[in-house]
Design an enzyme around this catalytic site. Sequence first.
Site, PDB file in Angstrom:
ATOM      1  N   GLY A 218       0.806  -1.228   0.000  1.00  0.00           N
ATOM      2  CA  GLY A 218       0.000   0.000   0.000  1.00  0.00           C
ATOM      3  C   GLY A 218       0.835   1.272   0.000  1.00  0.00           C
ATOM      4  O   GLY A 218       1.874   1.373  -0.663  1.00  0.00           O
ATOM      5  N   ASP A 238       7.601  -3.762   9.025  1.00  0.00           N
ATOM      6  CA  ASP A 238       6.196  -4.201   9.009  1.00  0.00           C
ATOM      7  C   ASP A 238       6.080  -5.391   9.945  1.00  0.00           C
ATOM      8  O   ASP A 238       7.094  -5.926  10.426  1.00  0.00           O
ATOM      9  CB  ASP A 238       5.733  -4.561   7.583  1.00  0.00           C
ATOM     10  N   LEU A 295     -19.929   3.001  17.574  1.00  0.00           N
ATOM     11  CA  LEU A 295     -19.481   2.927  18.971  1.00  0.00           C
ATOM     12  C   LEU A 295     -20.345   1.955  19.778  1.00  0.00           C
ATOM     13  O   LEU A 295     -19.840   1.222  20.636  1.00  0.00           O
ATOM     14  CB  LEU A 295     -19.493   4.322  19.610  1.00  0.00           C
ATOM     15  N   TYR A 351     -10.764   5.031  14.852  1.00  0.00           N
ATOM     16  CA  TYR A 351      -9.795   5.416  13.813  1.00  0.00           C
ATOM     17  C   TYR A 351      -9.659   6.941  13.746  1.00  0.00           C
ATOM     18  O   TYR A 351      -8.553   7.486  13.723  1.00  0.00           O
ATOM     19  CB  TYR A 351     -10.264   4.849  12.474  1.00  0.00           C
ATOM     20  N   LYS A 355      -6.397   9.286  14.406  1.00  0.00           N
ATOM     21  CA  LYS A 355      -5.803  10.141  13.374  1.00  0.00           C
ATOM     22  C   LYS A 355      -5.866  11.623  13.767  1.00  0.00           C
ATOM     23  O   LYS A 355      -4.968  12.398  13.425  1.00  0.00           O
ATOM     24  CB  LYS A 355      -6.499   9.898  12.030  1.00  0.00           C
ATOM     25  N   THR A 387      -6.025   1.520  -2.224  1.00  0.00           N
ATOM     26  CA  THR A 387      -5.180   0.486  -1.607  1.00  0.00           C
ATOM     27  C   THR A 387      -6.079  -0.668  -1.158  1.00  0.00           C
ATOM     28  O   THR A 387      -7.301  -0.606  -1.292  1.00  0.00           O
ATOM     29  CB  THR A 387      -4.450   1.003  -0.347  1.00  0.00           C
TER      30      THR A 387
HETATM   31  P1  NAD Z   1      -2.628  -1.056   4.292  1.00  0.00           P
HETATM   32  O1  NAD Z   1      -3.524  -1.803   5.204  1.00  0.00           O
HETATM   33  O2  NAD Z   1      -2.590  -1.417   2.844  1.00  0.00           O
HETATM   34  O3  NAD Z   1      -1.127  -1.080   4.844  1.00  0.00           O
HETATM   35  C1  NAD Z   1      -0.836  -0.838   6.211  1.00  0.00           C
HETATM   36  C2  NAD Z   1       0.445  -1.555   6.553  1.00  0.00           C
HETATM   37  O4  NAD Z   1       0.700  -1.319   7.954  1.00  0.00           O
HETATM   38  C3  NAD Z   1       0.326  -3.071   6.367  1.00  0.00           C
HETATM   39  O5  NAD Z   1       1.413  -3.563   5.625  1.00  0.00           O
HETATM   40  C4  NAD Z   1       0.305  -3.600   7.792  1.00  0.00           C
HETATM   41  O6  NAD Z   1       0.851  -4.893   7.929  1.00  0.00           O
HETATM   42  C5  NAD Z   1       1.133  -2.532   8.511  1.00  0.00           C
HETATM   43  N1  NAD Z   1       0.892  -2.585   9.956  1.00  0.00           N
HETATM   44  C6  NAD Z   1      -0.310  -2.665  10.575  1.00  0.00           C
HETATM   45  N2  NAD Z   1      -0.125  -2.774  11.908  1.00  0.00           N
HETATM   46  C7  NAD Z   1       1.208  -2.755  12.129  1.00  0.00           C
HETATM   47  C8  NAD Z   1       2.023  -2.847  13.296  1.00  0.00           C
HETATM   48  N3  NAD Z   1       1.479  -3.008  14.505  1.00  0.00           N
HETATM   49  N4  NAD Z   1       3.359  -2.804  13.158  1.00  0.00           N
HETATM   50  C9  NAD Z   1       3.923  -2.671  11.939  1.00  0.00           C
HETATM   51  N5  NAD Z   1       3.205  -2.579  10.793  1.00  0.00           N
HETATM   52  C10 NAD Z   1       1.861  -2.634  10.891  1.00  0.00           C
HETATM   53  O7  NAD Z   1      -3.018   0.477   4.486  1.00  0.00           O
HETATM   54  P2  NAD Z   1      -2.771   1.747   3.555  1.00  0.00           P
HETATM   55  O8  NAD Z   1      -4.039   2.055   2.862  1.00  0.00           O
HETATM   56  O9  NAD Z   1      -1.528   1.618   2.776  1.00  0.00           O
HETATM   57  O10 NAD Z   1      -2.606   2.882   4.675  1.00  0.00           O
HETATM   58  C11 NAD Z   1      -1.357   3.345   5.145  1.00  0.00           C
HETATM   59  C12 NAD Z   1      -1.586   4.474   6.125  1.00  0.00           C
HETATM   60  O11 NAD Z   1      -2.362   5.498   5.502  1.00  0.00           O
HETATM   61  C13 NAD Z   1      -2.366   4.052   7.362  1.00  0.00           C
HETATM   62  O12 NAD Z   1      -1.874   4.753   8.492  1.00  0.00           O
HETATM   63  C14 NAD Z   1      -3.772   4.498   7.048  1.00  0.00           C
HETATM   64  O13 NAD Z   1      -4.532   4.713   8.200  1.00  0.00           O
HETATM   65  C15 NAD Z   1      -3.500   5.775   6.289  1.00  0.00           C
HETATM   66  N6  NAD Z   1      -4.601   6.184   5.399  1.00  0.00           N
HETATM   67  C16 NAD Z   1      -4.960   5.457   4.321  1.00  0.00           C
HETATM   68  C17 NAD Z   1      -5.993   5.917   3.515  1.00  0.00           C
HETATM   69  C18 NAD Z   1      -6.438   5.165   2.283  1.00  0.00           C
HETATM   70  O14 NAD Z   1      -7.347   5.638   1.599  1.00  0.00           O
HETATM   71  N7  NAD Z   1      -5.844   4.044   1.933  1.00  0.00           N
HETATM   72  C19 NAD Z   1      -6.670   7.096   3.820  1.00  0.00           C
HETATM   73  C20 NAD Z   1      -6.279   7.807   4.944  1.00  0.00           C
HETATM   74  C21 NAD Z   1      -5.231   7.349   5.717  1.00  0.00           C
END
Ligand code: NAD
Length: 446
Positions: A218, A238, A295, A351, A355, A387
């Site tokens: 992602g 990760d 909630l 969440y 954030k 993603t």
């Molecule tokens: P994703 O789920 O594809 O990837 C997240 C990664 O974090 C995964 O590889 C997972 O294994 C790793 N991870 C989770 N818990 C962990 C831990 N305890 N220790 C180490 N690694 C850990 O998510 P993404 O869509 O790529 O999102 C990445 C970031 O962006 C996140 O913080 C998410 O909240 C934020 N985000 C994403 C979006 C979106 O639209 N995709 C929007 C807003 C914010």
Amino acid sequence: MADRYLHFTGTAPGRFLTRRLGLPRPAPLRRFGPAATDLGGPVILRTAGRSALDGPLPLDEPLTPDGTDGTAGTQAEAPRPAAVVLDATGVAGVADLAGVHSALHPLMRSLAPGGRIVVVGARPSADDHHQAAAQQALEGFTRSLAKETGGGRTANLVRLTSPDPAAAASTLRFLLSPKSAYVSGQVLELTGTAPAAAADPARPLAGRTALVTGAARGIGAAVAEVLARDGARVICLDVPGAGADLERTADALDGTALPLDITTGDAADRIVAALPGGELDVLVHNAGITRDRRLANMSADRWSQVLDVNLAAVLDTTDALLKRGAVRRGGSVVATASIAGIAGNTGQTNYAASKAGVIGLVRSLAPRAAAAHGVTVNAVAPGFIETRMTAAVPLFIREAGRRMNSLAQGGLPVDVAEATAYLADPASGAVNGQVLRVCGQSLLGA
Ligand code: NAD
């Protein structure tokens, strides 16, 4: 996961139908790559009234012949401008806003598709409410322009808190490049002094070490890739369960895989042990999870899992690494917030709390981290990014999320990665305590 509608609207029947039915018509975005290193056209510089800056704005792109003197119109035979930068730092009262209109109005029809509008303003004054009103007016103006301009064009406002134009160099470079394709309707406030220019602007992170959490896939994998492209040696962290994906990401960019759950008690020790020389320059907190429920239906477990990964681990590792001096001076911390942390979202109290907490952390720590450690602290706040996380969203909500922004499409992981790389660039030392939304100007929390 692919945005089929975006492809459809690029076909002849798609264009016909969307026009007839009045459906959203997203423009394909031009993103940075070997074939698209710049915006592909001239940049025009205009000034509203008299500039309050000590010198000219630092612009890499060639200016049009009339670009420096603020006179009206482009020549008939000139190519369409790819960008216009408006120096509005001297706007100090309502009357001066007429200069904003007269500077940009003649250009609006000629700005090329995918073009950029960057308004450079000053911080609204606490002592002069006329200046504050006029400068705040620029925010409403720019955000509205971003909504109406269409064709994949973007508009953003940069506020300078000092008259030194050099502080804006890295920000203008980012906003006037294909790297900012999904950043629109945003306001960035630059503080501090002009940082030193990178020896090689194409590899601003050369000789630097970066750690990216959640790098197996992602957004995190894209961040790792872009930081490596910019010259950094990247440690990809990760969860141990991410195994093969993590190895693949790290191998592809000659980086190091660090299988580690970021919430484990000794995570900071193990990170430091994995760093060459026990130090790093760029710390990217990207790991994040969702455990959605309203909630009323949310167990304490689902609540705390999200708070632990998305917020507590970010606070703990940042504190531990800063405290032991593991983040070198001139370095940066980039945390990942979300527009959910700004607007809130049904089923995401946990969440959104986590954030929003990241935003609180960034705003509070930034000035102290700069003073004590010479380190900047900023956040990216992604909107709808394509993603695995968003692929799991139910179809109707997913389609709404994709379209409900000024660019009428979802962003790509690389869009967040480019924004992260801009914040991690040592030349961005004047960017501190900022929350940069990468959301195509999402209507949520706009
Ligand atoms: P994703 O789920 O594809 O990837 C997240 C990664 O974090 C995964 O590889 C997972 O294994 C790793 N991870 C989770 N818990 C962990 C831990 N305890 N220790 C180490 N690694 C850990 O998510 P993404 O869509 O790529 O999102 C990445 C970031 O962006 C996140 O913080 C998410 O909240 C934020 N985000 C994403 C979006 C979106 O639209 N995709 C929007 C807003 C914010």
